[in-house]
Write an enzyme that holds these catalytic residues in place. Structure first.
Site, PDB file in Angstrom:
ATOM      1  N   ASP A   9       0.814  -1.209   0.000  1.00 36.90           N
ATOM      2  CA  ASP A   9       0.000   0.000   0.000  1.00 36.90           C
ATOM      3  C   ASP A   9       0.857   1.273   0.000  1.00 36.90           C
ATOM      4  OD1 ASP A   9      -1.976   1.873   0.367  1.00 36.90           O
ATOM      5  OD2 ASP A   9      -2.959   0.809   2.008  1.00 36.90           O
TER       6      ASP A   9
ATOM      7  N   ASP B 157     -10.835   3.650  -1.424  1.00 33.82           N
ATOM      8  CA  ASP B 157     -11.458   2.615  -0.582  1.00 33.82           C
ATOM      9  C   ASP B 157     -12.969   2.538  -0.785  1.00 33.82           C
ATOM     10  OD1 ASP B 157      -8.916   2.469   0.358  1.00 33.82           O
ATOM     11  OD2 ASP B 157      -9.472   2.543   2.471  1.00 33.82           O
TER      12      ASP B 157
HETATM   13  C1  GAL Z   1      -5.795   1.964   2.692  1.00 29.88           C
HETATM   14  C2  GAL Z   1      -6.220   0.817   1.812  1.00 29.88           C
HETATM   15  C3  GAL Z   1      -7.206  -0.017   2.593  1.00 29.88           C
HETATM   16  C4  GAL Z   1      -6.525  -0.532   3.842  1.00 29.88           C
HETATM   17  C5  GAL Z   1      -5.959   0.625   4.651  1.00 29.88           C
HETATM   18  C6  GAL Z   1      -5.113   0.142   5.821  1.00 29.88           C
HETATM   19  O1  GAL Z   1      -4.888   2.762   2.000  1.00 29.88           O
HETATM   20  O2  GAL Z   1      -6.781   1.321   0.643  1.00 29.88           O
HETATM   21  O3  GAL Z   1      -7.693  -1.075   1.798  1.00 29.88           O
HETATM   22  O4  GAL Z   1      -5.525  -1.427   3.502  1.00 29.88           O
HETATM   23  O5  GAL Z   1      -5.151   1.451   3.860  1.00 29.88           O
HETATM   24  O6  GAL Z   1      -4.587   1.194   6.561  1.00 29.88           O
END
Ligand code: GAL
Length: 654
Positions: A406, A469
């Site tokens: 990420d 998200d």
């Molecule tokens: C976001 C991601 C989510 C989750 C989250 C965790 O950036 O898109 O799916 O993984 O971080 O902090």
């Protein structure tokens, strides 16, 4: 006497006049309704306040009354039919004056759009709404975000009231159809489910649990397995390592007390893995940072015991918050981020991560982990920056089979969002994974920046998030799902577009969970569309609390077959008329999967014309959810599709 009757007449006159006036001019403030029944994307349901609890302010003007909310938001109001007008001044609250909020406000009467504002933005103008609502039974006040997502969308219905002639409007919960199950029960005779093709790299650990439904116990056998792989006859778990590369056309046979069945299963030992989209679970949409080792073990247990594993669901993926958060004073998550050898440490909620992956593997399931290229993850935990090789090795040693990587905090490392900068950290981890000696599905998460679908495969990605998200409401699922149109060119075996995880069942982003806010029709749309889109399917709910309806959504073998089709052709939108859309894809056996979608607020008829499918000859139309044939195609096929609903079809040659 005379005086008394005079007074009486005056009173009656006054009373009638007052009642008449009250009938005509009664003003019911929206903020006086029960706003707890409204839904909102974030923050408070502000009664005469903004969603952050501040006085309502639009364009420098303060309003005493109003409903402060956040996109996406819905408020249903039951009227008595004697209601005359709705009035409000609407816009993005001044508390987000310097941000990038952008919303539209819509009003629906009995499912029909009565009026919609233009896009209203932070620091921009507000709009006046003054709508005739005579004769309407149910009014809906809706706020939607725009294509830029819902950040900063603090939306006010300022000075909002209804002019009432008689009776009193009241708010109601969102009207929803009851949950209805379409998926037929699996037969008692054995049926082999899951992918028909599977990739592995020679010399790497292989683990695959044959997904099969029917009476238990079962006996499994596989003909033609490459050297080095064996199947456990009672569990159906294939393990080992194959040194050879090549294409192995195996035949799986499963027997139980009432029958026997066989199916081809192609194992391709070569460079590519994830030849079909991964099917599994991820901890984020349910637990977020409230995740711990026991919950992950419980998820693995539930995947097996519920029967989900018998349909091919196999990955148990831990998302953020398993590592150390070095800035934290909390002894559970705080501490030194790495050990004396620089290896990443887990926090105390994960006391033995190797035991956890062993446990998952003992069930023939696979384990997934999360990190990122920055110094920290999104939630502020230790990530891989400048330790990529060591961390990839560590993930492999721990036995992980999937890595979600990420971007998030890498934002402060990247010089800019130019393509080389966007690609760089993903190439570094790709190279590290290539050396780690294990088949690890590489899932890029950077929300679609730089059109990642154009280069995700080039930097080694097996899948890449195409969006921000997802959340469990129609606005989010609709925008993301239908927003995938045009991306079909970039998806195929080994490299998939990923429109984010599923939001059916009990979700909540940690510790408190709630049933999804999607209606049953919307959930059918969500699963059907994600299946058509070749999306990795990662269950986002608490699998220990699966209800029958959610289970039925996740275990329709024919729906999953579309998602897992070996051809890997993502559906394209082939027709769009207002809110009615038709999406279609070719399947390996020459048939077509077709989704008839109704994005509107009312039930509609959708006509599928043979001409747009370009298929000569006689074709049968099959209702995929019901798993039943419904007739031949003819020149067209018409279906009545509920609001926000879908009819998922397979069209195949007679
Ligand atoms: C976001 C991601 C989510 C989750 C989250 C965790 O950036 O898109 O799916 O993984 O971080 O902090």
């Amino acid at each position: 006497m005379k005086n008394i009757s005079k007074a009486l007449i005056v009173c009656i006159f006054l009373f009638s006049a007052l009642t008449l006036t009250a009938q005509i001019t009664d003003t019911v403030w929206i903020s006086s309704l029960d706003l707890s029944l409204a839904t909102t994307g974030w923050g408070e349901k502000g009664i005469n306040r903004s969603c952050m609890g501040n006085p309502i302010r639009l364009n420098g003007k303060e309003y005493k009354r109003g409903f402060g909310t956040h996109a996406p938001s819905l408020l249903y109001i039951k009227l008595d039919g004697y209601v005359q007008r709705f009035h409000a001044t609407v816009g993005v609250d001044d508390e987000e004056k310097n941000s990038t909020g952008s919303v539209t406000f819509s009003i629906y009467g009995d499912g029909e759009l009565l009026c919609k504002t233009s896009t209203l933005v932070s620091g921009g103008v507000s709009e006046e709404i003054n709508t005739n609502i005579v004769g309407i039974d149910t009014l809906l006040l809706a706020v939607d975000g725009t294509a830029d997502g819902i950040n900063y969308d603090h939306a006010d219905w300022a000075n909002a009231y209804i002019l009432v002639k008689k009776g009193r409007p009241f708010s109601i919960s969102r009207p929803m159809e009851p949950a209805y199950i379409l998926t037929p029960r699996a037969p008692a005779t054995p049926r082999i489910n899951g992918p028909k093709i599977y990739g592995t790299r020679p010399g790497h650990d292989f683990i695959y649990r044959i997904p099969a439904t029917g009476n238990k116990p079962m006996k499994f056998s596989v003909k033609g397995l490459p050297k080095g792989l064996t199947v456990n006859k009672t569990t159906g778990i294939i393990t080992g390592k194959t040194a050879e590369s090549g294409r192995f056309e195996t035949i799986i046979t499963v027997k139980n007390d009432v029958g026997e069945t066989s199916r081809k299963f192609t194992i391709v030992a070569g460079k590519q893995i994830a030849l079909t989209p991964p099917l599994g679970w991820n901890s984020w949409n349910c637990f977020a940072c409230a995740i711990d080792q026991e919950k992950v073990m419980a998820a693995a247990d539930a995947m097996e015991k519920s029967g989900l594993a018998d349909y091919g669901w196999s990955y148990i993926n831990i998302d953020d918050c398993w590592m150390i958060q070095s800035e934290s004073d909390d002894p559970v998550v705080g501490g030194a981020p790495r050990d004396e050898n620089s290896n990443m440490r887990t926090n105390k909620k994960f006391p033995d991560i190797k035991a956890l992956t062993d446990y998952i593997h003992s069930k023939g399931l696979k384990a997934g982990i999360y990190s990122g290229p920055g110094p920290r993850t999104c939630a502020g935990y230790t990530a891989c920056y400048q330790h990529e090789d060591a961390d990839a090795l560590q993930f492999a040693k721990w036995g992980f089979d999937y890595l979600k990587y990420d971007w998030c905090d890498y934002e402060r490392i990247a010089k800019d969002h130019s393509l080389p900068e966007l690609k760089k950290p993903y190439i570094v981890m790709r190279d590290a994974l290539e050396k780690c000696g294990r088949d690890i599905v590489y899932s890029l998460c950077q929300y679609g920046m730089g059109d990642v679908w154009r280069w995700g495969a080039e930097v080694g990605g097996n899948c890449w998030r195409t969006t921000g998200d997802i959340t469990d409401n129609w606005n989010s699922v609709e925008a993301i799902g239908f927003g995938q149109a045009g991306l079909e060119y970039y998806s195929g075996p080994g490299h998939w577009n990923d429109p984010d995880m599923l939001v059916v069942g009990k979700v909540g982003w940690g510790p408190d969970l709630h049933p999804t806010n999607l209606s049953p029709n919307e959930q059918y749309t969500h699963i059907s569309l994600w299946a058509l889109l070749n999306s990795p399917l990662l269950i986002g709910c608490d699998m220990t609390q699966l209800d029958d309806f959610t289970f039925s959504l996740l275990t329709n073998s024919e729906v999953l077959d579309i998602n897992q089709d070996p051809l890997g052709m993502q559906a394209a939108r082939i027709s769009k008329e207002e809110g009615l859309e038709i999406w279609a894809r070719n399947l390996e056996d020459g048939s077509k999967a077709v989704g008839l979608f109704n994005r509107g607020m009312r039930q509609e008829q959708i006509v599928l014309k043979r001409s747009i499918l370009d298929i000569p000859g006689d074709y049968i139309v099959r209702d995929v959810w019901k798993q039943e044939d419904i007739g031949s195609l003819g020149d067209s096929y018409a279906a009545v599709v509920p609001a926000h609903g879908v009819k998922l079809l397979r069209i195949y040659k007679q």
